[in-house]
Design a protein around this motif. Structure first.
Motif, PDB file in Angstrom:
ATOM      1  N   LEU A 244     -10.462  39.418  66.870  1.00 16.12           N
ATOM      2  CA  LEU A 244     -10.471  40.829  67.238  1.00 16.12           C
ATOM      3  C   LEU A 244      -9.129  41.216  67.852  1.00 16.12           C
ATOM      4  CD1 LEU A 244     -14.027  41.024  68.831  1.00 16.12           C
ATOM      5  CD2 LEU A 244     -13.365  41.508  66.470  1.00 16.12           C
ATOM      6  N   PRO A 245      -8.752  42.490  67.751  1.00 16.16           N
ATOM      7  CA  PRO A 245      -7.450  42.916  68.284  1.00 16.16           C
ATOM      8  C   PRO A 245      -7.422  42.989  69.798  1.00 16.16           C
ATOM      9  CG  PRO A 245      -8.646  44.802  67.461  1.00 16.16           C
ATOM     10  CD  PRO A 245      -9.460  43.585  67.082  1.00 16.16           C
ATOM     11  N   PHE A 246      -8.595  43.037  70.417  1.00 19.50           N
ATOM     12  CA  PHE A 246      -8.692  43.075  71.870  1.00 19.50           C
ATOM     13  C   PHE A 246     -10.115  42.648  72.234  1.00 19.50           C
ATOM     14  CE2 PHE A 246      -9.012  47.353  70.000  1.00 19.50           C
ATOM     15  CZ  PHE A 246     -10.347  47.642  70.245  1.00 19.50           C
ATOM     16  N   PRO A 247     -10.332  42.216  73.467  1.00 22.49           N
ATOM     17  CA  PRO A 247     -11.683  41.800  73.863  1.00 22.49           C
ATOM     18  C   PRO A 247     -12.665  42.966  73.801  1.00 22.49           C
ATOM     19  CG  PRO A 247     -10.039  40.996  75.424  1.00 22.49           C
ATOM     20  CD  PRO A 247      -9.332  41.977  74.536  1.00 22.49           C
ATOM     21  N   VAL A 248     -13.865  42.694  73.351  1.00 25.86           N
ATOM     22  CA  VAL A 248     -14.922  43.698  73.296  1.00 25.86           C
ATOM     23  C   VAL A 248     -16.060  43.195  74.178  1.00 25.86           C
ATOM     24  CG1 VAL A 248     -16.570  44.924  71.828  1.00 25.86           C
ATOM     25  CG2 VAL A 248     -14.269  44.406  70.973  1.00 25.86           C
ATOM     26  N   ALA A 249     -16.316  43.925  75.270  1.00 25.21           N
ATOM     27  CA  ALA A 249     -17.297  43.457  76.237  1.00 25.21           C
ATOM     28  C   ALA A 249     -18.296  44.532  76.649  1.00 25.21           C
ATOM     29  CB  ALA A 249     -16.585  42.929  77.491  1.00 25.21           C
ATOM     30  N   ASP A 250     -18.060  45.782  76.221  1.00 22.65           N
ATOM     31  CA  ASP A 250     -18.948  46.860  76.645  1.00 22.65           C
ATOM     32  C   ASP A 250     -18.877  47.988  75.628  1.00 22.65           C
ATOM     33  OD1 ASP A 250     -16.439  47.979  77.131  1.00 22.65           O
ATOM     34  OD2 ASP A 250     -16.550  47.653  79.296  1.00 22.65           O
ATOM     35  N   ALA A 251     -19.609  49.080  75.916  1.00 23.74           N
ATOM     36  CA  ALA A 251     -19.658  50.193  74.970  1.00 23.74           C
ATOM     37  C   ALA A 251     -18.302  50.850  74.745  1.00 23.74           C
ATOM     38  CB  ALA A 251     -20.686  51.224  75.434  1.00 23.74           C
ATOM     39  N   PRO A 252     -17.502  51.114  75.791  1.00 23.17           N
ATOM     40  CA  PRO A 252     -16.196  51.747  75.534  1.00 23.17           C
ATOM     41  C   PRO A 252     -15.286  50.913  74.637  1.00 23.17           C
ATOM     42  CG  PRO A 252     -16.798  52.021  77.832  1.00 23.17           C
ATOM     43  CD  PRO A 252     -17.795  51.070  77.245  1.00 23.17           C
ATOM     44  N   THR A 253     -15.235  49.602  74.866  1.00 23.43           N
ATOM     45  CA  THR A 253     -14.373  48.782  74.005  1.00 23.43           C
ATOM     46  C   THR A 253     -14.976  48.625  72.614  1.00 23.43           C
ATOM     47  OG1 THR A 253     -15.372  46.798  75.014  1.00 23.43           O
ATOM     48  CG2 THR A 253     -13.219  47.518  75.857  1.00 23.43           C
ATOM     49  N   ALA A 254     -16.300  48.716  72.511  1.00 24.90           N
ATOM     50  CA  ALA A 254     -16.936  48.653  71.196  1.00 24.90           C
ATOM     51  C   ALA A 254     -16.594  49.880  70.366  1.00 24.90           C
ATOM     52  CB  ALA A 254     -18.447  48.508  71.344  1.00 24.90           C
ATOM     53  N   THR A 255     -16.651  51.065  70.985  1.00 26.69           N
ATOM     54  CA  THR A 255     -16.293  52.273  70.241  1.00 26.69           C
ATOM     55  C   THR A 255     -14.804  52.282  69.910  1.00 26.69           C
ATOM     56  OG1 THR A 255     -16.023  53.517  72.317  1.00 26.69           O
ATOM     57  CG2 THR A 255     -18.165  53.629  71.240  1.00 26.69           C
ATOM     58  N   LYS A 256     -13.994  51.739  70.795  1.00 30.56           N
ATOM     59  CA  LYS A 256     -12.565  51.628  70.517  1.00 30.56           C
ATOM     60  C   LYS A 256     -12.329  50.730  69.302  1.00 30.56           C
ATOM     61  CE  LYS A 256      -8.196  50.106  72.638  1.00 30.56           C
ATOM     62  NZ  LYS A 256      -7.583  49.485  73.851  1.00 30.56           N
ATOM     63  N   LEU A 257     -13.084  49.637  69.201  1.00 28.08           N
ATOM     64  CA  LEU A 257     -12.955  48.747  68.042  1.00 28.08           C
ATOM     65  C   LEU A 257     -13.393  49.464  66.768  1.00 28.08           C
ATOM     66  CD1 LEU A 257     -12.420  46.027  66.697  1.00 28.08           C
ATOM     67  CD2 LEU A 257     -14.750  45.335  67.347  1.00 28.08           C
ATOM     68  N   ALA A 258     -14.485  50.219  66.839  1.00 28.01           N
ATOM     69  CA  ALA A 258     -14.951  50.942  65.654  1.00 28.01           C
ATOM     70  C   ALA A 258     -13.897  51.932  65.171  1.00 28.01           C
ATOM     71  CB  ALA A 258     -16.257  51.672  65.965  1.00 28.01           C
ATOM     72  N   ALA A 259     -13.275  52.669  66.099  1.00 27.54           N
ATOM     73  CA  ALA A 259     -12.217  53.604  65.720  1.00 27.54           C
ATOM     74  C   ALA A 259     -11.046  52.866  65.092  1.00 27.54           C
ATOM     75  CB  ALA A 259     -11.752  54.393  66.951  1.00 27.54           C
ATOM     76  N   HIS A 260     -10.719  51.695  65.647  1.00 28.51           N
ATOM     77  CA  HIS A 260      -9.610  50.899  65.122  1.00 28.51           C
ATOM     78  C   HIS A 260      -9.914  50.405  63.712  1.00 28.51           C
ATOM     79  CE1 HIS A 260      -6.002  48.380  65.696  1.00 28.51           C
ATOM     80  NE2 HIS A 260      -6.653  47.485  64.988  1.00 28.51           N
ATOM     81  N   LEU A 261     -11.114  49.929  63.504  1.00 29.33           N
ATOM     82  CA  LEU A 261     -11.517  49.444  62.180  1.00 29.33           C
ATOM     83  C   LEU A 261     -11.385  50.535  61.127  1.00 29.33           C
ATOM     84  CD1 LEU A 261     -14.741  47.507  63.229  1.00 29.33           C
ATOM     85  CD2 LEU A 261     -12.668  46.454  62.318  1.00 29.33           C
TER      86      LEU A 261
END
Length: 321
Positions: A244-261
């Motif tokens: 992953l490009p950054f750690p995903v540990a909660d809802a904000p980082t999860a949505t950030k990952l979805a936007a990145h994808l």
């Protein structure tokens, strides 16, 4: 939705992938010097549709109580579309930019009507994909994706997901197989990433949306696999895991990952529009549009040219001698 196994972390194809860029050059002369623009008729149709859209924005902005903070950024992006579509075209062959009209007496422009026109403009650009050379096809697909996002911003319901590709082996030369494999690898990565996204979202609308988008990427992945198999080649398998490009540990980082994808996928599909022959460009352009809308849903910054950098050259400032 359970997160995929983390037993093996490889470079995330979608996130770290450097796609083969087809370029953003829209200059008609190419290496042979100035000459007639083979894309001339397509370009003029695109400019005419964009000019009609600019006039509609100006008419609405001229009405009392116009939603200027909403409309002005969309109108500015539309002007950038026009400049990109006209760039490199011989002087005198491009119609002048329309002037600023006032509202027609007896009519009341509305954002809803403007949203319909945005969507029609997108459709007109996509209708010319097969007639355009690869660089212009890529630009048209990107602008059409922006038009679709504008329509949604103006209140239109989101476009429905597009159809999956129909295998047509005779129309798909072997030279495009690497591009199809890159798209498949990108979807493998997105499917993995959405597994992580869904596992870190609360059981609410966000997780429901993540499930829907996860299924959409699974369907697109399966479609590319079927197409590659029909073309007589072995589809690239999914890796055991992806970094992953950054750690995903909660809802904000999860949505950030979805936007990145989704944002990274727009680049994959914009390039694919240029790489594929005409029968498959519509599929890639539809995927570009869908990823653009999903990226916006997850809070990704908007851009006038989804999936591609600004196609206009950066002015060079020189110091006086």
């Amino acid at each position: 939705m359970q997160p995929p196994s983390r037993r093996t972390f490889l470079a995330l194809g979608l996130i770290t992938l450097t796609t083969a860029c087809t370029g953003t050059d829209v200059t008609p002369g190419d290496a042979n010097g100035p000459g007639p623009d083979p894309d001339g008729p397509v370009r003029l149709r695109a400019l005419a549709a964009t000019d009609a859209l600019l006039s509609a924005y100006d008419a609405l902005l001229a009405t009392p109580g116009a939603q200027t903070p909403l409309l002005q950024p969309l109108r500015a992006e539309t002007a950038q579309h026009r400049a990109a579509l006209a760039h490199g075209t011989p002087a005198g062959s491009v119609p002048p930019t329309p002037g600023t009209p006032t509202a027609t007496p007896g009519t009341t422009p509305t954002p809803a009507a403007l949203a319909v026109l945005e969507r029609r403009t997108a459709q007109s650009h996509l209708a010319d994909l097969d007639a355009a050379r690869p660089p212009l096809a890529r630009l048209l697909a990107s602008v059409a994706a922006a038009n679709a996002l504008h329509a949604t911003t103006l209140g239109a319901p989101p476009d429905q997901p597009g159809p999956t590709p129909t295998p047509t082996p005779a129309a798909t030369p072997g030279t495009v197989l690497p591009a199809l494999q890159r798209a498949l690898s990108a979807e493998h990565s997105a499917v993995y990433g959405y597994g992580v996204v869904g596992a870190h979202l609360p059981e609410d609308q966000q997780r429901a949306d993540a499930r829907t988008y996860y299924a959409a990427h699974q369907a697109q992945r399966d479609a590319w696999q079927r197409l590659l198999t029909t073309l007589g080649t072995t589809p690239t398998p999914a890796a055991g895991g992806y970094q992953l490009p950054f750690p995903v540990a909660d809802a904000p980082t999860a949505t950030k990952l979805a936007a990145h994808l989704e944002t990274r996928l727009t680049a994959v599909y914009a390039d694919l529009v240029a790489d594929l022959p005409a029968p498959h460009r519509q599929t890639a352009a539809t995927a570009l549009r869908d990823c653009t809308l999903r990226a916006h849903h997850w809070g990704a910054p908007t851009t006038p040219f989804p999936g591609i950098p600004d196609p206009l050259p950066t002015p060079t400032v020189t110091s006086p001698s």
